[in-house]
Structures are given as structure tokens and as C-alpha cells.
Scaffold this motif. Structure first.
Motif, mmCIF file in Angstrom:
data_model
loop_
_atom_site.group_PDB
_atom_site.id
_atom_site.type_symbol
_atom_site.label_atom_id
_atom_site.label_comp_id
_atom_site.label_asym_id
_atom_site.label_seq_id
_atom_site.Cartn_x
_atom_site.Cartn_y
_atom_site.Cartn_z
ATOM 1 N N MET A 161 -9.887 97.784 -49.392
ATOM 2 C CA MET A 161 -8.437 97.838 -49.497
ATOM 3 C C MET A 161 -7.850 96.507 -49.021
ATOM 4 S SD MET A 161 -5.717 100.394 -47.685
ATOM 5 C CE MET A 161 -5.715 101.721 -48.854
ATOM 6 N N SER A 162 -6.892 96.019 -49.729
ATOM 7 C CA SER A 162 -6.272 94.738 -49.404
ATOM 8 C C SER A 162 -5.243 94.905 -48.295
ATOM 9 C CB SER A 162 -5.593 94.179 -50.653
ATOM 10 O OG SER A 162 -4.873 93.024 -50.342
ATOM 11 N N ASN A 163 -5.176 93.909 -47.417
ATOM 12 C CA ASN A 163 -4.188 93.907 -46.333
ATOM 13 C C ASN A 163 -2.886 93.243 -46.767
ATOM 14 O OD1 ASN A 163 -5.897 95.206 -44.593
ATOM 15 N ND2 ASN A 163 -6.654 93.326 -43.651
ATOM 16 N N THR A 164 -2.832 92.767 -48.000
ATOM 17 C CA THR A 164 -1.652 92.087 -48.500
ATOM 18 C C THR A 164 -0.541 93.098 -48.736
ATOM 19 O OG1 THR A 164 -3.080 90.482 -49.608
ATOM 20 C CG2 THR A 164 -0.770 90.542 -50.262
ATOM 21 N N LYS A 165 0.603 92.861 -48.108
ATOM 22 C CA LYS A 165 1.754 93.744 -48.265
ATOM 23 C C LYS A 165 2.446 93.446 -49.597
ATOM 24 C CE LYS A 165 6.001 95.189 -46.055
ATOM 25 N NZ LYS A 165 7.065 94.838 -45.162
ATOM 26 N N TYR A 166 2.838 94.499 -50.295
ATOM 27 C CA TYR A 166 3.533 94.350 -51.576
ATOM 28 C C TYR A 166 4.873 93.669 -51.351
ATOM 29 C CZ TYR A 166 6.184 95.589 -55.744
ATOM 30 O OH TYR A 166 6.972 95.545 -56.864
ATOM 31 N N ASP A 167 5.146 92.644 -52.140
ATOM 32 C CA ASP A 167 6.408 91.904 -52.075
ATOM 33 C C ASP A 167 7.080 92.008 -53.436
ATOM 34 O OD1 ASP A 167 8.527 90.134 -51.836
ATOM 35 O OD2 ASP A 167 7.307 88.469 -51.109
ATOM 36 N N GLN A 168 8.099 92.858 -53.527
ATOM 37 C CA GLN A 168 8.758 93.066 -54.819
ATOM 38 C C GLN A 168 9.412 91.808 -55.365
ATOM 39 O OE1 GLN A 168 11.619 96.185 -54.256
ATOM 40 N NE2 GLN A 168 13.178 94.815 -53.460
ATOM 41 N N ARG A 169 9.737 90.846 -54.499
ATOM 42 C CA ARG A 169 10.346 89.599 -54.967
ATOM 43 C C ARG A 169 9.353 88.738 -55.757
ATOM 44 N NH1 ARG A 169 15.303 87.948 -53.081
ATOM 45 N NH2 ARG A 169 14.640 85.793 -53.221
ATOM 46 N N LYS A 170 8.064 89.101 -55.691
ATOM 47 C CA LYS A 170 7.041 88.368 -56.430
ATOM 48 C C LYS A 170 6.529 89.157 -57.631
ATOM 49 C CE LYS A 170 5.485 85.685 -52.481
ATOM 50 N NZ LYS A 170 4.344 85.271 -51.673
ATOM 51 N N ASP A 171 7.175 90.261 -57.951
ATOM 52 C CA ASP A 171 6.745 91.130 -59.048
ATOM 53 C C ASP A 171 7.569 90.824 -60.296
ATOM 54 O OD1 ASP A 171 6.033 93.153 -60.794
ATOM 55 O OD2 ASP A 171 6.023 94.712 -59.250
ATOM 56 N N LEU A 172 6.984 90.084 -61.226
ATOM 57 C CA LEU A 172 7.686 89.672 -62.438
ATOM 58 C C LEU A 172 8.147 90.867 -63.268
ATOM 59 C CD1 LEU A 172 8.632 87.303 -64.181
ATOM 60 C CD2 LEU A 172 6.384 87.315 -65.267
ATOM 61 N N HIS A 173 7.368 91.937 -63.270
ATOM 62 C CA HIS A 173 7.744 93.128 -64.047
ATOM 63 C C HIS A 173 9.115 93.662 -63.656
ATOM 64 C CE1 HIS A 173 4.047 93.707 -66.261
ATOM 65 N NE2 HIS A 173 3.363 93.473 -65.158
ATOM 66 N N LEU A 174 9.507 93.511 -62.417
ATOM 67 C CA LEU A 174 10.788 94.052 -61.967
ATOM 68 C C LEU A 174 11.970 93.379 -62.652
ATOM 69 C CD1 LEU A 174 10.183 94.631 -58.159
ATOM 70 C CD2 LEU A 174 10.118 96.283 -60.036
ATOM 71 N N TRP A 175 11.779 92.164 -63.142
ATOM 72 C CA TRP A 175 12.867 91.478 -63.838
ATOM 73 C C TRP A 175 13.196 92.135 -65.168
ATOM 74 C CZ3 TRP A 175 16.493 88.359 -62.327
ATOM 75 C CH2 TRP A 175 16.332 87.739 -61.083
ATOM 76 N N PHE A 176 12.284 92.925 -65.677
ATOM 77 C CA PHE A 176 12.510 93.621 -66.938
ATOM 78 C C PHE A 176 12.920 95.075 -66.709
ATOM 79 C CE2 PHE A 176 9.756 90.056 -67.788
ATOM 80 C CZ PHE A 176 10.359 89.485 -68.880
#
Length: 101
Positions: A1-16
């Protein structure tokens, strides 16, 4: 499991969003109101994109943009968005969202 926290500001899909949109369009006049550092980063990203993607694939030479009202009806593109060379101070002020300090 990754320790990287989800950052919605880096999610390109959200722009659509949840739309079926296939393109993202940004008015030049608004982009020119962004800070110089942002403009330089954006230019670098666009150059990376251009160096990686063949936008002429499938025979496409270009695209056109049409303005829509809030109700989804076609409208004439406002002159304020077309005049990127000499926007008035009022247009510039209208484009910028207020920021809380």
C-alpha cells in the motif's frame, strides 16, 4: 500500500468533472492575468505536451470553440474574452476571483 496521500489538485480527471467533455478550453486573456511564474510553468507544460502528442493524428488540423449560455444555448463569444491584446482594467478585474488572505 502506498503512503502517498491523494491530492485532488493533481488529479487531471477532476477538471472534466462528471461530464462527457473531451476538451479543456482556457481563454488566453484570462491566462495572461496569471502570475509570470505560472505562465512560464504553463508554457513549459504545453511544450512538453506538444513534444509528446501528435495533435494532427486522425487528420485533425484544429478545433473551434463556441460559447454557451448558462442554459446551454449558443451565444456570441463575448468581446472581453476575445480581446487578449488590450483588455481593459475592468475586464482584468472581473476575471480574477477574490482571494482570502
Amino acid at each position: 500500500m502506498s503512503n502517498t496521500k491523494y491530492d485532488q489538485r493533481k488529479d487531471l480527471h477532476l477538471w472534466f468533472g462528471l461530464s462527457y467533455a473531451a476538451f479543456l478550453v482556457m481563454p488566453r486573456v484570462a491566462m495572461m492575468e496569471m502570475p509570470k511564474e505560472w505562465q512560464e510553468k504553463m508554457a513549459e507544460l504545453l511544450n512538453q505536451y506538444d513534444e509528446t502528442i501528435d495533435t494532427s493524428a486522425f487528420g485533425v488540423k484544429g478545433c473551434r470553440v463556441q460559447a454557451l449560455t448558462g442554459e446551454g444555448k449558443l451565444m456570441k463569444m463575448p468581446d472581453e474574452l476575445l480581446n487578449y491584446r488590450h483588455p481593459s482594467p475592468e475586464v482584468k478585474a472581473q476575471l480574477l476571483l477574490p482571494h482570502e488572505d
